[in-house]
Write a protein that holds these residues in place. Structure first.
Motif, short mmCIF file in Angstrom:
data_model
loop_
_atom_site.label_atom_id
_atom_site.label_comp_id
_atom_site.label_asym_id
_atom_site.label_seq_id
_atom_site.Cartn_x
_atom_site.Cartn_y
_atom_site.Cartn_z
N SER A 1 55.76 6.48 14.34
CA SER A 1 55.12 5.57 13.39
C SER A 1 53.77 6.09 12.90
CB SER A 1 54.92 4.19 14.04
OG SER A 1 54.05 4.27 15.14
N VAL A 2 53.43 7.31 13.31
CA VAL A 2 52.19 7.96 12.89
C VAL A 2 52.53 9.23 12.13
CG1 VAL A 2 50.03 9.02 13.69
CG2 VAL A 2 50.94 7.01 14.87
N ALA A 3 51.84 9.45 11.03
CA ALA A 3 52.09 10.65 10.24
C ALA A 3 51.79 11.90 11.06
CB ALA A 3 51.22 10.64 8.99
N GLU A 4 52.55 12.97 10.81
CA GLU A 4 52.42 14.20 11.61
C GLU A 4 51.02 14.78 11.58
OE1 GLU A 4 55.32 17.12 10.70
OE2 GLU A 4 57.03 15.90 11.32
N ASP A 5 50.29 14.57 10.46
CA ASP A 5 48.96 15.17 10.35
C ASP A 5 47.83 14.17 10.61
OD1 ASP A 5 49.40 13.65 8.13
OD2 ASP A 5 48.53 15.07 6.70
N GLU A 6 48.18 12.94 11.00
CA GLU A 6 47.14 11.96 11.31
C GLU A 6 46.63 12.20 12.73
OE1 GLU A 6 46.23 7.16 11.21
OE2 GLU A 6 48.29 7.87 11.05
N CYS A 7 45.31 12.18 12.90
CA CYS A 7 44.72 12.55 14.19
C CYS A 7 43.75 11.49 14.70
CB CYS A 7 43.95 13.87 14.06
SG CYS A 7 44.97 15.30 13.76
N ILE A 8 43.46 11.58 15.96
CA ILE A 8 42.31 10.90 16.55
C ILE A 8 41.10 11.81 16.30
CG2 ILE A 8 41.32 10.01 18.70
CD1 ILE A 8 44.23 9.71 19.71
N HIS A 9 39.96 11.21 16.00
CA HIS A 9 38.79 12.00 15.63
C HIS A 9 37.61 11.74 16.57
CE1 HIS A 9 40.38 13.34 11.67
NE2 HIS A 9 41.05 12.20 11.74
N TYR A 10 36.72 12.71 16.63
CA TYR A 10 35.44 12.50 17.30
C TYR A 10 34.62 11.51 16.47
CZ TYR A 10 36.11 16.40 20.54
OH TYR A 10 36.57 17.22 21.54
N ALA A 11 34.11 10.49 17.13
CA ALA A 11 33.35 9.47 16.40
C ALA A 11 32.06 10.03 15.82
CB ALA A 11 33.03 8.30 17.34
N ALA A 12 31.48 11.00 16.50
CA ALA A 12 30.17 11.51 16.08
C ALA A 12 30.24 12.38 14.83
CB ALA A 12 29.53 12.29 17.23
N ASN A 13 31.24 13.26 14.75
CA ASN A 13 31.26 14.22 13.65
C ASN A 13 32.55 14.24 12.83
OD1 ASN A 13 33.07 15.55 15.36
ND2 ASN A 13 31.50 16.96 16.15
N GLY A 14 33.53 13.44 13.23
CA GLY A 14 34.78 13.37 12.47
C GLY A 14 35.76 14.49 12.74
N ASN A 15 35.41 15.42 13.63
CA ASN A 15 36.34 16.50 13.97
C ASN A 15 37.58 15.96 14.67
OD1 ASN A 15 34.58 18.36 12.92
ND2 ASN A 15 33.72 18.96 14.90
N ARG A 16 38.67 16.70 14.55
CA ARG A 16 39.91 16.27 15.16
C ARG A 16 39.89 16.48 16.68
NH1 ARG A 16 45.06 17.99 11.44
NH2 ARG A 16 44.48 16.80 9.56
N VAL A 17 40.41 15.52 17.39
CA VAL A 17 40.59 15.69 18.83
C VAL A 17 41.80 16.59 19.05
CG1 VAL A 17 41.21 14.53 20.99
CG2 VAL A 17 39.55 13.47 19.42
N PRO A 18 41.67 17.68 19.82
CA PRO A 18 42.79 18.61 20.01
C PRO A 18 44.05 17.90 20.50
CG PRO A 18 40.76 19.53 20.91
CD PRO A 18 40.45 18.12 20.51
N LYS A 19 45.18 18.37 20.00
CA LYS A 19 46.51 17.91 20.39
C LYS A 19 46.82 16.48 19.98
CE LYS A 19 47.47 20.90 24.37
NZ LYS A 19 47.96 20.91 25.76
N SER A 20 45.99 15.89 19.10
CA SER A 20 46.20 14.48 18.76
C SER A 20 46.94 14.25 17.45
CB SER A 20 44.86 13.73 18.73
OG SER A 20 44.08 14.14 17.62
N ALA A 21 47.36 15.31 16.76
CA ALA A 21 48.09 15.15 15.50
C ALA A 21 49.42 14.43 15.76
CB ALA A 21 48.35 16.51 14.85
N GLY A 22 49.64 13.34 15.02
CA GLY A 22 50.87 12.56 15.20
C GLY A 22 50.85 11.65 16.41
N ALA A 23 49.67 11.45 16.99
CA ALA A 23 49.58 10.67 18.23
C ALA A 23 49.06 9.25 17.97
CB ALA A 23 48.66 11.37 19.22
N ARG A 24 49.51 8.33 18.81
CA ARG A 24 49.03 6.95 18.79
C ARG A 24 48.28 6.67 20.09
NH1 ARG A 24 50.00 1.99 16.59
NH2 ARG A 24 51.51 2.83 15.11
N PRO A 25 47.07 6.10 19.99
CA PRO A 25 46.33 5.76 21.21
C PRO A 25 47.10 4.73 22.05
CG PRO A 25 44.89 5.68 19.29
CD PRO A 25 46.30 5.80 18.77
#
Length: 590
Positions: A534-558
């Motif tokens: 239910s999550v797009a393959e390129d949607e990621c969890i991000h670092y709140a401070a700088n917006g960078n992608r959290v590694p291995k989180s593409a397509g992941a749901r918290p």
């Protein structure tokens, strides 16, 4: 027994306590005109309290609150304990704060391995909810916020209780040792216990008190010939000669530095290469799958390698002298005796003293600190293994892997007697003992990440393949289990993944510095997620401070809170792809 936790803001202070037998929770608050409820000190005197970092934070805060600190004063103390460089005991001494002796307390932070946060330990243990602090440290706390903080504190209490349940056996061992040595060891790490036990036995033997050793400002020292190393090839003789000529130096932190020439050059023996290091020897294989078939594939480990090197070489820290060896040998012999007699409690407690003491050789705050002996032990261990490897290879027996205290050999069955003879002669020459385990297959991504299957079908694993626990974060565990099963039994990895209904085996837990964000939700500094359709393959969890992608989180749901049922949106395809990639990485298809 109760588990405790405190929270502190500029206008609010909270102590929460959960009674383990009944699950009842009591909150003690201090704010505005609401004075601290009486009975705090009595509660801690009447119950054994359990915390995570209580000695470093909670107990000083509670002591200050009981002494009459107001919210502003408590916040100043809290900031000093959290951000200051001085340890809690020194802060307490400066402020003349005393922790009452009647407070019977167990702090889990040193007992738990890995030096992680409480939230990460919760993630490793499958805590129902991973929750970060819901309000910023500089917030002003109103009535609604107080209830929010209480709820947050209760979740921390539940996680602390879960951690305690998983550390009960370790704490029980510490209690047994404490009774024997007349000291409270329940809140200490293995290395701390080892030092305390050895100092206690040394003091009983000599009547002296032992404090951290003093080492020169810029010490340099040489490795001494252990008189047991005999190489046959010019290449290894040259390595040995250069090591004897090398002057080892120290880093500013007090650790020993490996010389550049040894760090940058690998040692070639037969078809394999080996890297020496401060910690130990390791081979350099990648993507290797060795199947025994009709041949011999066996692992030979050296029993109690470093303790036996210390005793055989007579390595005593200069500040402790010869009595150290008498005490150390006594502990080692008592452990062996207890193990043979089936006295597991004594054997396990003494194992802590034996193994934990070695690490203290490299700690400049320890009475056992002796960097020259640390190098003498580890280099001797590496050279002795290289000597065994050289003998095996010269006899036509391949060594396919080696790491710290053992080697894995592969050869035709006709060479079995020769292999045994070489191992026996090596044991006679060094006085160290080899223990053998035969494998059907060894599949390695590298020397620190492998699956081995014994001849009786048992799976031995290391690194990413090892079972999760307090030492490492879960990382799609089902993938490693499925790959291990395919290697061991031939069962298709995809089938194992598809059959699993434990969502904890699909999650990944990561530390995110500064906190994570997913869509519009703040997740905190410890995140747990799984791959979802239910999550797009390129949607990621991000670092709140700088917006960078959290590694291995593409397509992941918290998945910060565990669901009542197995999620219907698990992306099996993502896990199939990971399993197939891992099978390739261990050389399964080669």
């Amino acid at each position: 027994m109760i588990v405790i936790d405190t929270e502190c803001y500029k206008d609010y202070w909270l102590l929460s306590a959960k009674h383990l037998p009944t699950g009842r929770v009591k909150h003690f608050e201090l704010y505005d005109d609401h004075p601290l409820t009486r009975g705090v000190s009595g509660t801690l005197s009447n119950y054994t309290s359990i915390s995570f970092n209580g000695n470093g934070y909670d107990l000083p805060m509670i002591a200050a609150a009981c002494r009459g600190y107001n919210n502003k004063q408590l916040k100043a103390l809290s900031d000093q304990l959290i951000t200051g460089k001085a340890p809690a005991w020194k802060v307490c001494r400066e402020r003349e704060l005393e922790i009452p002796a009647s407070w019977d307390h167990i702090d889990l932070i040193e007992v738990a391995p890995g030096q992680s946060s409480l939230k990460i330990y919760g993630g490793r243990l499958g805590a129902p909810t991973i929750q970060d602090l819901p309000l910023p440290p500089d917030a002003s706390i109103n009535a609604k916020c107080r209830e929010l903080l209480k709820s947050y504190c209760v979740n921390d209490l539940d996680t602390t209780a879960l951690l305690y349940e998983n550390l009960k056996s370790q704490i029980s061992l510490r209690e047994d040792m404490g009774y024997q040595y007349g000291m409270d060891l329940r809140s200490k790490s293995d290395a701390q216990i080892a030092e305390n036990v050895i100092k206690s036995e040394l003091s009983a033997l000599t009547g002296k008190q032992y404090r951290p050793a003093k080492i020169g400002k810029d010490p340099k020292f040489r490795y001494k010939d252990p008189k047991i190393i005999r190489f046959q090839t010019p290449e290894l003789r040259d390595v040995f000669k250069r090591i004897l000529e090398t002057r080892f130096t120290m880093s500013p932190t007090g650790s020993v530095m490996l010389p550049d020439w040894l760090k940058e050059n690998k040692i070639s023996i037969g078809r394999s290469q080996y890297q020496m290091g401060i910690g130990g020897l390791h081979s350099c294989e990648k993507s290797q799958c060795v199947r025994a078939g009709d041949n011999i594939l066996c692992d030979m480990d050296v029993a109690s390698y470093y303790p036996n090197i210390i005793l055989q070489q007579g390595l005593a820290p200069e500040s402790l002298g010869e009595p150290f060896l008498r005490v150390y040998e006594s502990i080692v012999k008592r452990r062996i005796k207890a193990k043979r007699e089936g006295d597991s409690i004594t054997a396990d407690t003494l194992k802590i003293a034996v193994n934990g003491s070695f690490g203290k050789l490299g700690s400049k705050y320890s009475a056992l600190y002796s960097p020259d002996l640390l190098i003498q032990t580890t280099i001797t261990g590496q050279l002795a293994l290289l000597m065994l490897i050289e003998r095996l290879e010269l006899a036509g027996i391949s060594v396919v892997s080696a790491n710290t205290d053992g080697v894995v050999s592969y050869c035709d069955k006709s060479k079995g007697p020769e292999l045994e003879a070489i191992a026996f002669d090596w044991m006679l020459d060094t006085t160290y003992e080899l223990e053998r385990q035969d494998y059907r297959v060894l599949a390695s991504r590298d020397v620190n990440n492998y699956v081995a299957v014994t001849t009786d079908g048992k799976i031995k694993s290391k690194g990413v393949f090892a079972p999760t626990g307090l030492m490492k974060n879960p990382d799609s565990v089902i993938v490693y289990e499925a790959v291990s099963q395919q290697i061991a039994t031939g069962k298709d990895a995809q089938q194992t993944i598809k059959e699993c209904r434990d969502i904890l085996k699909f999650v990944t837990v990561r530390t995110v510095k500064g906190g994570a964000k997913w869509r519009d939700d703040l997740l905190g500094k410890a995140v747990r997620f799984y791959y979802s359709t239910s999550v797009a393959e390129d949607e990621c969890i991000h670092y709140a401070a700088n917006g960078n992608r959290v590694p291995k989180s593409a397509g992941a749901r918290p998945l910060m809170s565990l669901p009542a049922e197995f999620p219907k949106d698990v992306d099996y395809k993502a896990y199939f792809v990971m399993a197939e990639k891992l099978l390739c990485e261990v050389g399964y298809y080669a």
